[in-house]
Design a protein around this motif. Sequence first.
Motif, short mmCIF file in Angstrom:
data_model
loop_
_atom_site.label_atom_id
_atom_site.label_comp_id
_atom_site.label_asym_id
_atom_site.label_seq_id
_atom_site.Cartn_x
_atom_site.Cartn_y
_atom_site.Cartn_z
N LYS A 184 -40.88 23.47 23.78
CA LYS A 184 -41.48 22.36 23.06
C LYS A 184 -40.43 21.35 22.60
N LEU A 201 -43.38 7.57 26.96
CA LEU A 201 -43.84 8.95 27.16
C LEU A 201 -43.22 9.54 28.42
N SER A 202 -43.15 8.76 29.50
CA SER A 202 -42.54 9.25 30.75
C SER A 202 -41.07 9.56 30.55
N GLU A 205 -40.70 12.81 28.64
CA GLU A 205 -40.99 13.94 29.53
C GLU A 205 -39.81 14.22 30.46
N PHE A 208 -37.10 15.86 28.44
CA PHE A 208 -37.48 17.24 28.12
C PHE A 208 -37.09 18.19 29.25
N ASN A 209 -37.29 17.75 30.47
CA ASN A 209 -36.93 18.59 31.62
C ASN A 209 -35.42 18.84 31.67
N SER A 516 -46.00 19.69 22.10
CA SER A 516 -46.21 19.60 23.54
C SER A 516 -46.31 18.13 23.94
N ILE A 517 -46.17 17.86 25.23
CA ILE A 517 -46.31 16.49 25.73
C ILE A 517 -47.71 15.96 25.43
N GLU A 518 -48.72 16.81 25.47
CA GLU A 518 -50.09 16.36 25.21
C GLU A 518 -50.26 15.91 23.76
N ARG A 521 -48.71 12.52 23.56
CA ARG A 521 -49.57 11.54 24.22
C ARG A 521 -50.68 11.07 23.26
#
Length: 762
Positions: A184, A201-202, A205, A208-209, A516-518, A521
């Motif tokens: 997370k 947001l992109s 993400e 995060f990776n 979380s990403i959600e 978002r």
Amino acid sequence: YMEKIFTYELAGRPLIIETGKLAQFANGSCLVRYGETVIMATATASTKPRDGIDFFPLSVDYEEKQYAAGKIPGGYIKREGRPSEKAILTSRVIDRQIRPLFPNDLRNDVTVSNLVLSVDQDCSPEIAAMIGTSVAISISDIPWNGPTGGVVLGLIGDEVIINPSESQREESQMYVTLAATEKKICMVEAGANEVDDEKMLSAIEAGFNVVKDLVGFINSIVQEIGKEKFDYESSNIPEEVFSTIKAFAWDDMRKAVLSDDKSVRDEQVGALTEKVKTYLEENYPDSVSFLGESMYKLQKKVVRDYLFREHVRVDGRPLDQIRPLSAAVGILPRVHGTGLFQRGQTQVLTTCTLAPLSMSQTIDGLDNEDSKHYMHHYNFPGYSVGEAKSARSPGRREIGHGALAERSLVPVLPSQEEFPYAIRTVSEILMSNGSTSQGSVCASTLALMDAGVPIKRPVAGISSGLIVNEEDENDFLVFMDIQGIEDFFGDMDFKVAGTTEGITSIQVDIKVDGLSIEIIRQAFEMTRKGRLQIINEVLLPCISEPRKELSKYAPRIISLQIPVDKIREVIGSGGKVINKIIADTGAQIDIEDSGMIFISTPDQDKAQRALAIINGIVNDPEVGATYDGVVTRLMAFGAFVEFLPGKEGLVHISKMAWHRVEKVEDVVKEGDVVKVKVNEIDAQGRINLSMRDCMEKPEGFVEQAEAPRREGGDRFNRERRNGQGGQGGRGERPNYDRRPRRDSESGGQDEGPRPGSRSREF
């Protein structure tokens, strides 16, 4: 202790972790080398819990040492003093990254220290400190649910840059600090140049990776050298005590917290607490010591139950509704700009002050930024929350909130070339019931527009909250505009500021182990809706555009670009010329190495006078131009007049008046201010002036030949041969190296800048 070295490649640069050699008395320590940036990170815990507290005592320090950048500290003492603003902000970022991952019932003191030993501007010391902190705690015996990893995200075009270099940061449209565990995201801090929500947001993400792989590297270190975590004394309330209080007070607490007025709610909860205390004293006297923490826990469970189970907020709002909004400008008459913004019971008054660029803040830090011309300060007095406490110097929270509002507004400010002012906004929190930092953003937008600062677009800020199901982390609820009680008892304070075009800042505070990403978002969608509503329904109706005119109390600034080789002439030997201009006009004058000059004064006439003098110095006098000069010497044949600093010319006795003048003393004396016109500049650069050509010619005047004067010609020529009275002043030789001049019948200094200089007025 065994020395170990671990290597990893992060964003194309070597990351080296060294352990077992330095600071061996700390519970955990490591040396982090990222490029040529070096950080010593340590984590230390007390052996026993602290008595009488109901919170986890964590301290995080980020220590900047000037030697790390090859500098000696400024000031008289020549050693580091209180932490810089950037060091405080970095400490807060690290704190938010690690705090939620410690056990809630831990009461042992834990201190994390990051010592900056060497700085490579391409390799962020803040990121090295975030990584070093994670490693130091992870390999120690301190209980913690990490590790975490951190990176900085940049955006150039549509490409996300991981840990951008110094040159890339200058091009980047954003600077986002991201921290996460393997599962997370646990911290986001961002400044951005109106970046679209989807792009942001992109980028998060993508970052995060990268962080997940970095955390894997840290886990491998822990597996090899990590210590076993120590056992600690839990501070949790005994379950039987809380169950007793919950059974007695649950229904009453549900009624007590339902109010849209914070003071009413606090009064009702206070009365209920007294009722529970009496009940415990009569029936369970051994449990009274757990009263305070039990009532906090009960109130938290009731509020979360309302929100999560019933979708009801204590003030009756739907989940996506903002509290009542209002705005006003121009409240304080002598202040250059003011804005008052209110959201529910959060009320912020912001003032804006304009000053010359010389009032910009000097920064004595480790990076290459040495000054900033926009400053935002935030003050949080006790009365804003109904507390009787005296004013103190700003703490870390005040500095952090001020920096967040400042970061939010920087992208829409005009450049120094467009608006050559130092700008200071100050937010005074008059009432606080949730998200005052975002209220400061809105109030600052109003104050800047009221002051006439030509910002690109209004900026608004709003926050969203989060409740996560304690039994299922995938079951959550995001809601708009959190108030104080929802901030205290919720799981997230997700602050986003921006314009109609995109995001300018983000700050995320969380109390759970990550997002979380959600969740992010949904928070973006909700905060975008909120900020557009504030801009379109509140800010713009209050003031539709920046004022065209500055306050009459604000300084007027004229900017003038001169050739660099003329700077010396304007300053003069030992500053004599510029100091004389300042003394004569009362204007403040600042000169930059680039040749940019800023003239500042509330009096427009004084500013124009100073501009005229500087233009006269920079641009060679032209035939036909008129000046105000000072008589410096009297001769039998005329008077020498200094019409520009360091520049003199001769007014012959025949050019003093339209009538015949018998004696120079009959017309002028030394020190007189006279208006003169340049009639001639001879081949040797000597300047002949006329006073009478600045006067109205008498009607019917007929020029007659001058009768010979006894001391006229011979003495006049002798003075000129000795170098007196020409270009350059008293006793100096004429300047023979002069540029060709245009013969012009017009062109006084009040007609605009001369060739070679450019001026702008604000």
